[in-house]
Every structure is written in C-alpha cells, then in structure tokens.
Design an enzyme around this catalytic site. Structure first.
Site, PDB file in Angstrom:
ATOM      1  N   ARG A   1       0.817  -1.220   0.000  1.00 58.77           N
ATOM      2  CA  ARG A   1       0.000   0.000   0.000  1.00 58.77           C
ATOM      3  C   ARG A   1       0.844   1.260   0.000  1.00 58.77           C
ATOM      4  NH1 ARG A   1      -2.895   1.689  -2.745  1.00 58.77           N
ATOM      5  NH2 ARG A   1      -3.905  -0.351  -2.656  1.00 58.77           N
TER       6      ARG A   1
ATOM      7  N   ASP B   1       1.654  39.059 -10.741  1.00 59.95           N
ATOM      8  CA  ASP B   1       0.662  38.230 -10.054  1.00 59.95           C
ATOM      9  C   ASP B   1      -0.757  38.584 -10.474  1.00 59.95           C
ATOM     10  OD1 ASP B   1      -0.010  36.225  -8.110  1.00 59.95           O
ATOM     11  OD2 ASP B   1      -0.703  37.841  -6.813  1.00 59.95           O
TER      12      ASP B   1
ATOM     13  N   LYS C   1       3.351  25.070  -2.622  1.00 58.08           N
ATOM     14  CA  LYS C   1       2.032  24.514  -2.292  1.00 58.08           C
ATOM     15  C   LYS C   1       2.077  22.994  -2.441  1.00 58.08           C
ATOM     16  CE  LYS C   1      -0.358  28.755  -3.610  1.00 58.08           C
ATOM     17  NZ  LYS C   1      -1.313  29.415  -4.524  1.00 58.08           N
TER      18      LYS C   1
ATOM     19  N   GLU D   1       6.864  40.360  -5.704  1.00 58.27           N
ATOM     20  CA  GLU D   1       5.531  40.144  -6.267  1.00 58.27           C
ATOM     21  C   GLU D   1       4.884  41.498  -6.554  1.00 58.27           C
ATOM     22  OE1 GLU D   1       2.478  37.209  -4.548  1.00 58.27           O
ATOM     23  OE2 GLU D   1       1.790  39.162  -3.835  1.00 58.27           O
TER      24      GLU D   1
END
Length: 291
Positions: free
Chosen positions: A101, A219, A136, A198
């Site tokens: 697994r 952005d 992320k 940014e």
C-alpha cells in the site's frame, strides 16, 4: 538514483510511514498466509499517464525486506498506457503485502504530479518559457513532489523559505513599501542570493525595477497587462527575470507564456492533481493486466 543516492532523511521518513500503516504487524497477512510463502507481485497501470516513483517504491520494499527482488520494467518518466506492467517484486508474500500500500500510494501520487506537469509542459511546446512549481506541496512530501515535477518536464522554484528572498504583498505591507523591503533584504543577504518581488500593477513593477529586484513576479495580471509589464521590464533592465503567477490553468498557460515571461509558476502541479491508478496483483501473468 534520483536523490543522489538513498539519503537518510528519506529512509527514516519511509520507515515512519510504514509504522503508521503496519503498526505492530499486518494482522490479515499474518493470520491467513503461512510463513515462508513466496509470490511474485505484478505492479501495473490502470490508466494512462507519466510514471514516477519507481525508485521510491523499490526503496519501500527494500526497507520492508531487503531480500525482495524488485525489477522495474519501464523507465522513470515514461508515458505509459493502461495495462502497462511497471515493475515486478518477488519474494516473501508477507513482505510484499506489507509494503504494497505505501509503495503504491507513493507511486500513484508522484505519477499524478508528473502526469499533470507533463500536460502543462505540452501546452508550452515551442516556447522558451519555463514551467516551475511552488511551495504549495503536501506537508512531508515536498522533496518527492518537487522531484515528480522534474520527472514530468517542469522545474523547481525555491524549496523553502530559506533559499531565496520572495517579497510578497504581506511583506510589502509590513516593510512599508517595495523599496524599503528590497533595501532591507539586500543589506542582509549574501551577494549570491536573488530577490524576487511580487507585483500586481504597473506602478508596482516600476517600483520593483527602481528598487533593484532581480526577479519580478506578475501576479494575477491579464495577458495584456502582463505583456506591457514584460515590455517595460526588458526595455529598462534586460537582465531582470519575469515570472507569471496566479490563476494559471491548462487553458490559459500558453496565452500567458506568449506575453514573453521567462517563468510561469503553477501551484496546481502539486495541490490539484489526480493520483494515477496503479495496482499490484500477486502471481498474475503480464497479459492479464490489460483485461
């Protein structure tokens, strides 16, 4: 091997994941299958995709039982079709079922990241723009997920908060402006480290340029605004790199790249992917896997 050899951190992490799953022992296997029983496990794909994580699966089985024989049958990063036999593992049935697994979970996740990355890379075919990931990632899986991005044809952005300066909107607010933030960072970092800022408007782009940013992130800008920003940056400071970020999808990534940006960062590569369906069958013939 993918990580310049099996590093100790990965080994210890996998041991922890095995402990989470196995605990005091695989009670089902222990009570139903005699000790000493041996099998061959056939690992196969149940859908098309880019395979990733073969060496990780091999490491899982090696940690469970070093006597297991793991044989890869496709190359890492290979585009495979449903029914493809990816690898075989042979030896103790107890050991195969104990590691099954975790090995499959990791291969499925990493193949999902690689497959999604590959789809984005195809959309950029013929353009010089580089596709990169973000931070992320799934906690505890960053090294593996960023590896999967590379296998899928992408590249890595910074690995953490420690290896590059990225001044985002909240840093700008806290510092009192872009110029103040860049100035303080420049005074406190090694000369070899870059500073990325940014920006969300042409005014911020101009401020980042005058402050001496090395990389300017555009952005959530429209393609038209992004194109204008790139034009201004390259006219004034050709050495400054540009990065597009925010709301990047398979439908929009090429249009964004055509604005002239050097890099596009996509969080979806590691937080919005579908795991590839991969299975293991004991003692099955290869030809049965496509049925």
């Amino acid at each position: 091997m993918m990580f310049n050899g099996y590093n100790e951190e990965l080994v210890q992490t996998i041991k922890g994941w095995l402990q989470e799953d196995v605990g005091s022992g695989d009670i089902t296997t222990r009570t139903t299958i005699p000790q000493g029983h041996e099998s061959k496990g056939i690992i196969h794909a149940k859908e098309d995709g880019v395979i990733c994580g073969i060496p990780v699966a091999e490491l899982v089985f090696e940690i469970v039982d070093p006597s297991l024989v793991f044989t890869p049958l496709v190359q890492e990063g290979e585009q495979i079709t449903k029914g493809t036999v990816i690898a075989e593992v042979e030896g103790s049935t107890h050991a195969i079922l104990t590691g099954e697994r975790l090995a499959l979970n990791l291969m499925q996740r990493l193949s999902g990241v690689a497959t999604r990355t590959s789809a984005f890379v195809r959309e950029l075919n013929g353009l010089p723009t580089r596709l990169v990931d973000t931070r992320k990632t799934t906690p505890g899986h960053r090294m593996l997920e960023k590896y999967a991005v590379r296998i899928g044809g992408g590249a890595n952005h910074r690995f953490g908060l420690y290896d590059a300066v990225m001044i985002k909107d909240n840093h700008i607010k806290g510092a009192g402006g872009i110029r103040q933030a860049v100035g303080r960072a420049r005074a406190n970092i090694p000369h070899t480290m870059t500073i990325e800022v940014e920006t969300e408007s042409l005014e911020q782009v101009e401020e980042a340029l005058s402050a001496g940013a090395d990389i300017i992130m555009l952005d959530n800008m429209s393609p038209a605004l992004m194109k204008e920003a790139v034009s201004r940056i390259k006219a004034k400071s050709p050495h400054v790199k540009t990065e597009a970020s925010g709301n990047v999808s398979l439908e929009t990534v090429r249009v964004i790249a055509e604005s002239g940006v050097d890099v596009i960062s996509v969080g979806r590569l590691t937080y919005s992917f579908a795991s590839l369906d991969i299975s293991l069958d004991l003692n099955a013939r290869k030809e049965e896997q496509s049925i």
